[in-house]
Design an enzyme around this catalytic site. Sequence first.
Site, PDB file in Angstrom:
ATOM      1  N   HIS A  83       2.312   3.389  -9.145  1.00  0.00           N
ATOM      2  CA  HIS A  83       2.048   1.968  -9.424  1.00  0.00           C
ATOM      3  C   HIS A  83       3.202   1.339 -10.210  1.00  0.00           C
ATOM      4  O   HIS A  83       3.545   0.180  -9.986  1.00  0.00           O
ATOM      5  CB  HIS A  83       0.735   1.803 -10.189  1.00  0.00           C
ATOM      6  CG  HIS A  83      -0.480   2.210  -9.394  1.00  0.00           C
ATOM      7  ND1 HIS A  83      -0.649   1.841  -8.074  1.00  0.00           N
ATOM      8  CD2 HIS A  83      -1.581   2.944  -9.711  1.00  0.00           C
ATOM      9  CE1 HIS A  83      -1.792   2.340  -7.626  1.00  0.00           C
ATOM     10  NE2 HIS A  83      -2.377   3.017  -8.600  1.00  0.00           N
TER      11      HIS A  83
ATOM     12  N   ARG B  62      -0.007   7.771  -2.762  1.00  0.00           N
ATOM     13  CA  ARG B  62       0.532   8.853  -1.921  1.00  0.00           C
ATOM     14  C   ARG B  62       1.996   9.129  -2.266  1.00  0.00           C
ATOM     15  O   ARG B  62       2.432  10.271  -2.307  1.00  0.00           O
ATOM     16  CB  ARG B  62       0.403   8.473  -0.433  1.00  0.00           C
ATOM     17  CG  ARG B  62      -0.954   8.789   0.140  1.00  0.00           C
ATOM     18  CD  ARG B  62      -1.174   8.093   1.442  1.00  0.00           C
ATOM     19  NE  ARG B  62      -1.482   6.671   1.230  1.00  0.00           N
ATOM     20  CZ  ARG B  62      -1.475   5.768   2.189  1.00  0.00           C
ATOM     21  NH1 ARG B  62      -1.156   6.102   3.425  1.00  0.00           N
ATOM     22  NH2 ARG B  62      -1.799   4.520   1.924  1.00  0.00           N
TER      23      ARG B  62
ATOM     24  N   TRP C 277     -12.015  -1.972  -7.802  1.00  0.00           N
ATOM     25  CA  TRP C 277     -12.780  -1.758  -9.042  1.00  0.00           C
ATOM     26  C   TRP C 277     -13.515  -0.432  -9.016  1.00  0.00           C
ATOM     27  O   TRP C 277     -13.913   0.091 -10.062  1.00  0.00           O
ATOM     28  CB  TRP C 277     -13.791  -2.896  -9.270  1.00  0.00           C
ATOM     29  CG  TRP C 277     -13.170  -4.214  -9.648  1.00  0.00           C
ATOM     30  CD1 TRP C 277     -13.145  -5.356  -8.890  1.00  0.00           C
ATOM     31  CD2 TRP C 277     -12.515  -4.544 -10.889  1.00  0.00           C
ATOM     32  NE1 TRP C 277     -12.488  -6.353  -9.567  1.00  0.00           N
ATOM     33  CE2 TRP C 277     -12.104  -5.897 -10.789  1.00  0.00           C
ATOM     34  CE3 TRP C 277     -12.221  -3.842 -12.056  1.00  0.00           C
ATOM     35  CZ2 TRP C 277     -11.414  -6.549 -11.817  1.00  0.00           C
ATOM     36  CZ3 TRP C 277     -11.545  -4.493 -13.083  1.00  0.00           C
ATOM     37  CH2 TRP C 277     -11.159  -5.822 -12.958  1.00  0.00           C
TER      38      TRP C 277
ATOM     39  N   SER D 187      -7.840  -5.205  -5.002  1.00  0.00           N
ATOM     40  CA  SER D 187      -8.954  -5.734  -4.206  1.00  0.00           C
ATOM     41  C   SER D 187     -10.269  -5.644  -4.971  1.00  0.00           C
ATOM     42  O   SER D 187     -10.365  -4.913  -5.967  1.00  0.00           O
ATOM     43  CB  SER D 187      -9.070  -4.945  -2.896  1.00  0.00           C
ATOM     44  OG  SER D 187      -9.590  -3.650  -3.150  1.00  0.00           O
TER      45      SER D 187
ATOM     46  N   LEU E  99       9.891 -20.908  -4.468  1.00  0.00           N
ATOM     47  CA  LEU E  99       8.885 -19.993  -3.922  1.00  0.00           C
ATOM     48  C   LEU E  99       7.575 -20.077  -4.713  1.00  0.00           C
ATOM     49  O   LEU E  99       7.593 -20.176  -5.942  1.00  0.00           O
ATOM     50  CB  LEU E  99       9.427 -18.552  -4.010  1.00  0.00           C
ATOM     51  CG  LEU E  99       8.450 -17.434  -3.654  1.00  0.00           C
ATOM     52  CD1 LEU E  99       8.164 -17.424  -2.155  1.00  0.00           C
ATOM     53  CD2 LEU E  99       9.000 -16.072  -4.080  1.00  0.00           C
TER      54      LEU E  99
ATOM     55  N   ARG F 257      -4.892  -1.727   8.929  1.00  0.00           N
ATOM     56  CA  ARG F 257      -6.134  -2.483   8.708  1.00  0.00           C
ATOM     57  C   ARG F 257      -5.880  -3.550   7.654  1.00  0.00           C
ATOM     58  O   ARG F 257      -4.898  -3.497   6.914  1.00  0.00           O
ATOM     59  CB  ARG F 257      -7.283  -1.559   8.285  1.00  0.00           C
ATOM     60  CG  ARG F 257      -6.975  -0.703   7.081  1.00  0.00           C
ATOM     61  CD  ARG F 257      -8.189   0.127   6.639  1.00  0.00           C
ATOM     62  NE  ARG F 257      -7.810   1.082   5.606  1.00  0.00           N
ATOM     63  CZ  ARG F 257      -7.484   2.353   5.833  1.00  0.00           C
ATOM     64  NH1 ARG F 257      -7.512   2.836   7.045  1.00  0.00           N
ATOM     65  NH2 ARG F 257      -7.139   3.149   4.821  1.00  0.00           N
TER      66      ARG F 257
ATOM     67  N   GLU G 241     -12.720  -4.078  -3.975  1.00  0.00           N
ATOM     68  CA  GLU G 241     -13.127  -2.665  -3.824  1.00  0.00           C
ATOM     69  C   GLU G 241     -12.346  -1.741  -4.765  1.00  0.00           C
ATOM     70  O   GLU G 241     -12.824  -0.658  -5.102  1.00  0.00           O
ATOM     71  CB  GLU G 241     -12.939  -2.201  -2.382  1.00  0.00           C
ATOM     72  CG  GLU G 241     -13.920  -2.793  -1.389  1.00  0.00           C
ATOM     73  CD  GLU G 241     -13.687  -4.263  -1.090  1.00  0.00           C
ATOM     74  OE1 GLU G 241     -12.529  -4.722  -1.168  1.00  0.00           O
ATOM     75  OE2 GLU G 241     -14.667  -4.966  -0.794  1.00  0.00           O
TER      76      GLU G 241
ATOM     77  N   ASP H 166       0.822  -1.205   0.000  1.00  0.00           N
ATOM     78  CA  ASP H 166       0.000   0.000   0.000  1.00  0.00           C
ATOM     79  C   ASP H 166       0.863   1.264   0.000  1.00  0.00           C
ATOM     80  O   ASP H 166       1.964   1.281   0.541  1.00  0.00           O
ATOM     81  CB  ASP H 166      -0.914  -0.014   1.237  1.00  0.00           C
ATOM     82  CG  ASP H 166      -2.072   0.959   1.105  1.00  0.00           C
ATOM     83  OD1 ASP H 166      -2.360   1.405  -0.023  1.00  0.00           O
ATOM     84  OD2 ASP H 166      -2.694   1.273   2.140  1.00  0.00           O
TER      85      ASP H 166
ATOM     86  N   ASN I  92       1.209   3.442  -2.979  1.00  0.00           N
ATOM     87  CA  ASN I  92       1.709   3.868  -4.299  1.00  0.00           C
ATOM     88  C   ASN I  92       1.221   5.266  -4.672  1.00  0.00           C
ATOM     89  O   ASN I  92       1.983   6.099  -5.169  1.00  0.00           O
ATOM     90  CB  ASN I  92       1.214   2.915  -5.399  1.00  0.00           C
ATOM     91  CG  ASN I  92       1.808   1.527  -5.272  1.00  0.00           C
ATOM     92  OD1 ASN I  92       2.709   1.308  -4.475  1.00  0.00           O
ATOM     93  ND2 ASN I  92       1.300   0.593  -6.064  1.00  0.00           N
TER      94      ASN I  92
HETATM   95  C1  IPE Z   1      -5.637  -2.491  -0.090  1.00  0.00           C
HETATM   96  O1  IPE Z   1      -5.272  -1.168  -0.234  1.00  0.00           O
HETATM   97  C2  IPE Z   1      -5.570  -3.199  -1.402  1.00  0.00           C
HETATM   98  C3  IPE Z   1      -4.243  -3.350  -1.977  1.00  0.00           C
HETATM   99  C4  IPE Z   1      -3.107  -2.998  -1.432  1.00  0.00           C
HETATM  100  C5  IPE Z   1      -4.209  -4.009  -3.253  1.00  0.00           C
HETATM  101  P1  IPE Z   1      -6.332   0.000  -0.414  1.00  0.00           P
HETATM  102  O2  IPE Z   1      -5.559   1.239  -0.575  1.00  0.00           O
HETATM  103  O3  IPE Z   1      -7.299  -0.354  -1.483  1.00  0.00           O
HETATM  104  O4  IPE Z   1      -7.102  -0.056   0.981  1.00  0.00           O
HETATM  105  P2  IPE Z   1      -7.857   1.090   1.794  1.00  0.00           P
HETATM  106  O5  IPE Z   1      -8.863   1.689   0.873  1.00  0.00           O
HETATM  107  O6  IPE Z   1      -6.828   2.076   2.240  1.00  0.00           O
HETATM  108  O7  IPE Z   1      -8.454   0.368   2.951  1.00  0.00           O
HETATM  109  C1  IPE Z   2      -1.641   0.246  -3.369  1.00  0.00           C
HETATM  110  O1  IPE Z   2      -1.409   1.605  -3.410  1.00  0.00           O
HETATM  111  C2  IPE Z   2      -1.905  -0.347  -4.748  1.00  0.00           C
HETATM  112  C3  IPE Z   2      -3.317  -0.678  -4.985  1.00  0.00           C
HETATM  113  C4  IPE Z   2      -4.281  -0.609  -4.131  1.00  0.00           C
HETATM  114  C5  IPE Z   2      -3.629  -1.108  -6.321  1.00  0.00           C
HETATM  115  P1  IPE Z   2      -2.606   2.660  -3.420  1.00  0.00           P
HETATM  116  O2  IPE Z   2      -2.989   2.890  -4.839  1.00  0.00           O
HETATM  117  O3  IPE Z   2      -3.699   2.216  -2.536  1.00  0.00           O
HETATM  118  O4  IPE Z   2      -1.887   3.941  -2.843  1.00  0.00           O
HETATM  119  P2  IPE Z   2      -2.453   4.913  -1.735  1.00  0.00           P
HETATM  120  O5  IPE Z   2      -2.838   4.073  -0.564  1.00  0.00           O
HETATM  121  O6  IPE Z   2      -3.604   5.640  -2.330  1.00  0.00           O
HETATM  122  O7  IPE Z   2      -1.298   5.807  -1.416  1.00  0.00           O
HETATM  123 MG    MG Z   3      -4.072   2.470  -0.555  1.00  0.00          MG
END
Ligand code: IPE
Ligand code: IPE
Ligand code: MG
Length: 239
Positions: free
Chosen positions: A30, A17, A62, A58, A124, A187, A60, A13, A15
């Site tokens: 990404h 930000r 989508w 995830s 792996l 979380r 979500e 998580d 990417n």
């Molecule tokens: C969780 O991250 C899903 C992935 C890392 C693929 P999100 O960025 O979607 O989760 P929330 O919205 O902060 O809970």
């Molecule tokens: C995780 O990074 C990658 C995916 C959920 C696909 P985010 O895209 O959720 O990056 P933040 O959390 O918004 O920084």
């Molecule tokens: Mg995120």
Amino acid sequence: MSNRLQHLAIIMDGNGRWAQLKNKPRTFGHVKGARVAKKMITHASDLGIKYLTLYAFSTENWLRPQDEVGFLMRLLERYLIKETENLIQKNIRFTIIGDLNRLPTGVQKQVQNSIEKTSKCTGLQVCFAISYGSRQEITRAIQKIADLVHAGKISANEITEDLVKKNLMTGDIPDPDLILRTSGESRLSNFLMWQAAYSELVFSKVLWPDFTTQDFDDCCKDFYSRNRRFGKIDAELSF
Ligand code: IPE
Ligand code: IPE
Ligand code: MG
């Protein structure tokens, strides 16, 4: 006795930000995130870890803007086209969990291709969670088990924890010993909720694109220092 890290699961998580801090579009994050994933897969393989599950997209996710979703799908496809040979060379088996049917057809084909081409690899096992949601996974397991009961193949009191586990997408692989999440969020975001019952959780403040093999090793060190009791008391645990 020190803990054994057989299965590591990572919520990659931060990417978006990371990119925003650099005044770049989220997609830039990404791209860097995918490079870091590649590096961590190699590192886990070098360390002899048996299972690495990576939360890549995830159910979500989508709901994000179509541009971002499309970009992530193309990134996954490109990654697999480029990396499958490397995975084979390193004896890494590629698998996935999630609702593959929702992916664009081309991506589905490439995913299937990478799964088949690496199916004989014995090192792996890297599992990408793509279009994955734990609630969906559990709901589907319930549906499958309900079908068995309805067809008279088992009775309701024959539904065991083991049967539930076997009907999850993670099937026969062991539960994660450690779930690591980057970017400072604490979380699970619908990730491996059944399987996480006794996982150790580590939350790192580092944004995923900045995550290094040193950070990886630090998280493992944290894991090895934990006392996993599984509800027992120390004296009962076998040493
Ligand atoms: C969780 O991250 C899903 C992935 C890392 C693929 P999100 O960025 O979607 O989760 P929330 O919205 O902060 O809970
Ligand atoms: C995780 O990074 C990658 C995916 C959920 C696909 P985010 O895209 O959720 O990056 P933040 O959390 O918004 O920084
Ligand atoms: Mg995120």
